[in-house]
Design a protein around this motif. Structure first.
Motif, mmCIF file in Angstrom:
data_model
loop_
_atom_site.group_PDB
_atom_site.id
_atom_site.type_symbol
_atom_site.label_atom_id
_atom_site.label_comp_id
_atom_site.label_asym_id
_atom_site.label_seq_id
_atom_site.Cartn_x
_atom_site.Cartn_y
_atom_site.Cartn_z
ATOM 1 N N GLY A 98 1.709 7.285 -6.374
ATOM 2 C CA GLY A 98 0.549 8.128 -6.611
ATOM 3 C C GLY A 98 -0.689 7.362 -6.998
ATOM 4 O O GLY A 98 -1.664 7.942 -7.487
ATOM 5 N N LEU A 99 -0.676 6.026 -6.788
ATOM 6 C CA LEU A 99 -1.835 5.202 -7.113
ATOM 7 C C LEU A 99 -2.800 5.185 -5.934
ATOM 8 O O LEU A 99 -2.403 4.922 -4.805
ATOM 9 N N LYS A 100 -4.058 5.431 -6.210
ATOM 10 C CA LYS A 100 -5.041 5.555 -5.142
ATOM 11 C C LYS A 100 -5.856 4.280 -4.916
ATOM 12 O O LYS A 100 -6.519 4.155 -3.880
ATOM 13 N N ASN A 101 -5.830 3.344 -5.869
ATOM 14 C CA ASN A 101 -6.682 2.155 -5.754
ATOM 15 C C ASN A 101 -6.030 1.079 -4.891
ATOM 16 O O ASN A 101 -5.864 -0.075 -5.311
ATOM 17 N N THR A 102 -5.664 1.462 -3.678
ATOM 18 C CA THR A 102 -4.953 0.540 -2.784
ATOM 19 C C THR A 102 -5.841 -0.583 -2.261
ATOM 20 O O THR A 102 -5.337 -1.516 -1.622
ATOM 21 N N ASP A 103 -7.145 -0.521 -2.541
ATOM 22 C CA ASP A 103 -8.019 -1.608 -2.095
ATOM 23 C C ASP A 103 -7.813 -2.876 -2.917
ATOM 24 O O ASP A 103 -8.405 -3.917 -2.609
ATOM 25 N N LYS B 117 2.338 13.822 -3.260
ATOM 26 C CA LYS B 117 0.999 13.801 -2.696
ATOM 27 C C LYS B 117 0.602 15.204 -2.296
ATOM 28 O O LYS B 117 1.393 15.969 -1.772
ATOM 29 N N THR C 146 0.834 -1.206 0.000
ATOM 30 C CA THR C 146 0.000 0.000 0.000
ATOM 31 C C THR C 146 0.869 1.256 0.000
ATOM 32 O O THR C 146 0.598 2.216 -0.728
ATOM 33 N N ARG D 87 1.097 4.263 -2.874
ATOM 34 C CA ARG D 87 0.898 5.685 -2.566
ATOM 35 C C ARG D 87 2.115 6.512 -2.958
ATOM 36 O O ARG D 87 1.985 7.676 -3.349
ATOM 37 N N ASP E 253 -5.934 9.995 7.076
ATOM 38 C CA ASP E 253 -5.090 8.959 7.689
ATOM 39 C C ASP E 253 -5.770 8.332 8.905
ATOM 40 O O ASP E 253 -5.183 8.202 9.981
#
Length: 470
Positions: A71-76, A289, A64, A68, A400
């Motif tokens: 810069g990738l947001k789809n950490t799910d 970020k 994860t 980040r 956070d």
């Protein structure tokens, strides 16, 4: 135009530094790979005292954090996997196995297995029919001359290998004896990688490796090999062999099924792989970020704050100049600034960097009523002047995993929530449930996210009743 490879990465990400390098390599090639899932494979090792469960948590966190950083947001898409091996009779499903089944039930998918085959094997045991949609590249086994394989990924879960080999027709074996040819050093990494945020992140991981001292700064980056194979198969020498030929004396599988076997690198391929790896990593646009700031009660062009000596400036011109100068020295154009009211002369928004979200203070509310505007009309007017957004009442945000309540005036909050406020010009800027972000308390600078976190830590863990405002 070639279609992207639909990919699942199955990896014990926090095991050794090569796992992080491989994941970064894949994620840096978004032109080639469509990553559907990052599944966490189990690992246990003599140099690591943690349980497999704890290692899994660390791996998920590492994956994860790397996403980040890029810069990738789809950490799910990062899912926890098995917490023991099939060879230990572990059979339970997990987030990862359930997701593998879900994806492979709908479409053909390539799985890059950089750890044990446990997650894939359990998914196959639960739903065998997904095998027809699986293409597996497995980093494991060794040179065929070895009488007995001792590499980690194979010996930790031989049972998982057996299940995959029996059920999956499209299986490629990438032996550790080929992967170990990918070697780098602290010196090389420092000189070639540290050109952007991602490269510096990888160098830091390499430099902090548990094997740094005993290896004298030399590191084998096994896991980038299978990634390179997916990028360009011409870099490798491959053949087809039967499972029985591969396993020889280890007669786990009683059939003549063949697998793709990578037995060596082509001439100059090591150089080509490293060149591509460095180029891929250093070309990633790891846009920083967005920073987040908080402030309140700037009162641009207000004669009243000068007369009341609420600010240490001689006149409005000096105050406005310093407010703009100090704001812009901290804030960049893409940063978010939450302004908790009493902004002052609205035209100054054009001189300020960042995307300013204004929560109405008592001055804005009075001005809205004076102009006989509805909130919708007032909001549209301010946005047309340059504000990013305007909030009529209070605003709850989560940063956070910290729930923050943004208000103009201080309010009572529950213990799980922090209240950031302005308005109150007191000597004590701290309340029992939050603190005052008015610009006068921070030398006329906006409050950064890190400053806010430090304040929260102070309020929750160290402040006593004597520091609180009444």
């Amino acid at each position: 135009m070639n279609k992207k490879i639909k990919l699942i990465i199955d990896s014990d990400v926090s095991n050794e530094v090569d796992d992080v390098f491989a994941l970064a390599y894949v994620l840096s090639r978004r032109d080639l790979f469509d990553v559907k899932l990052i599944s966490i494979s189990p690992f246990s090792a003599s140099y690591c005292r943690n349980s497999i469960r704890d290692n899994s948590i660390d791996s998920k966190y590492e994956a994860t954090r790397l996403m980040r950083t890029i810069g990738l947001k789809n950490t799910d898409i990062v899912k926890s996997g098995s917490i023991d091996y099939l060879s230990n009779n572990y059979r339970s499903s997990s987030e990862a196995t359930n997701e593998i089944i879900k994806i492979a039930s709908k479409e053909k998918i390539t799985i890059l297995c950089l750890g044990t085959l446990t997650n894939v094997a359990i998914a196959l045991l639960i739903k065998p029919e997904i095998a027809r949609n699986l293409k597996i590249i497995f980093l494991g086994t060794q040179n065929l001359l070895h009488k007995k394989f001792t590499d980690f990924n194979y010996i930790k879960d031989k049972k998982a290998f057996e299940v995959v080999a029996k059920n999956v027709d499209d299986l490629t074996i990438f032996p550790s004896t080929v992967a170990k040819q990918f070697v780098t050093s602290i010196y090389e990494a420092k000189n070639h990688l540290c050109q952007n945020k991602l490269g510096r992140y990888l160098f830091k991981k390499l430099n902090n490796s548990v094997f740094k001292i005993q290896n004298r700064g030399i590191h084998t980056i096994y896991d980038i090999g299978p990634v390179a194979y997916l990028i360009n198969k011409k870099w490798f020498c491959t053949t087809k062999i039967s499972i029985n030929e591969l396993l020889k004396e280890q007669k786990h599988i009683e059939n003549e099924k063949t697998v793709n076997y990578i037995f060596d690198l082509q001439k100059q391929a090591n150089y080509d792989v490293w060149k591509d790896f460095i180029s891929s990593i250093t070309s990633v646009e790891t846009t920083s970020k967005r920073n987040i700031f908080f402030t309140s009660d700037t009162h641009f062009s207000s004669e009243r704050v000068i007369k009341l000596k609420l600010v240490p400036f001689e006149n409005v011109e000096q105050m406005n100049y310093e407010l703009v100068k100090r704001w812009n020295s901290d804030v960049s154009k893409d940063d978010i600034v939450y302004h908790l009211g009493d902004f002052g002369e609205y035209s100054y928004i054009k001189k300020l960097k960042g995307k300013v979200i204004l929560i109405l203070g008592n001055y804005e509310i009075a001005d809205m009523k004076k102009q006989k505007l509805s909130f919708k009309q007032f909001k549209e007017k301010l946005i047309s002047m340059g504000f990013y957004d305007v909030i009529e009442n209070n605003l709850k945000i989560n940063i956070d995993d910290c729930e923050i309540y943004l208000t103009h005036k201080p309010v009572d909050c529950n213990k799980e929530m922090i209240n950031l406020f302005g308005h109150v010009h007191l000597l004590k800027p701290v309340s029992k449930s939050g603190f005052n972000v008015a610009t006068t308390y921070f030398d006329f600078h906006p409050v950064s996210l890190q400053q806010m976190k430090n304040k929260i830590n102070f309020i929750k863990n160290y402040a006593d009743k004597n520091v609180f405002a009444d």
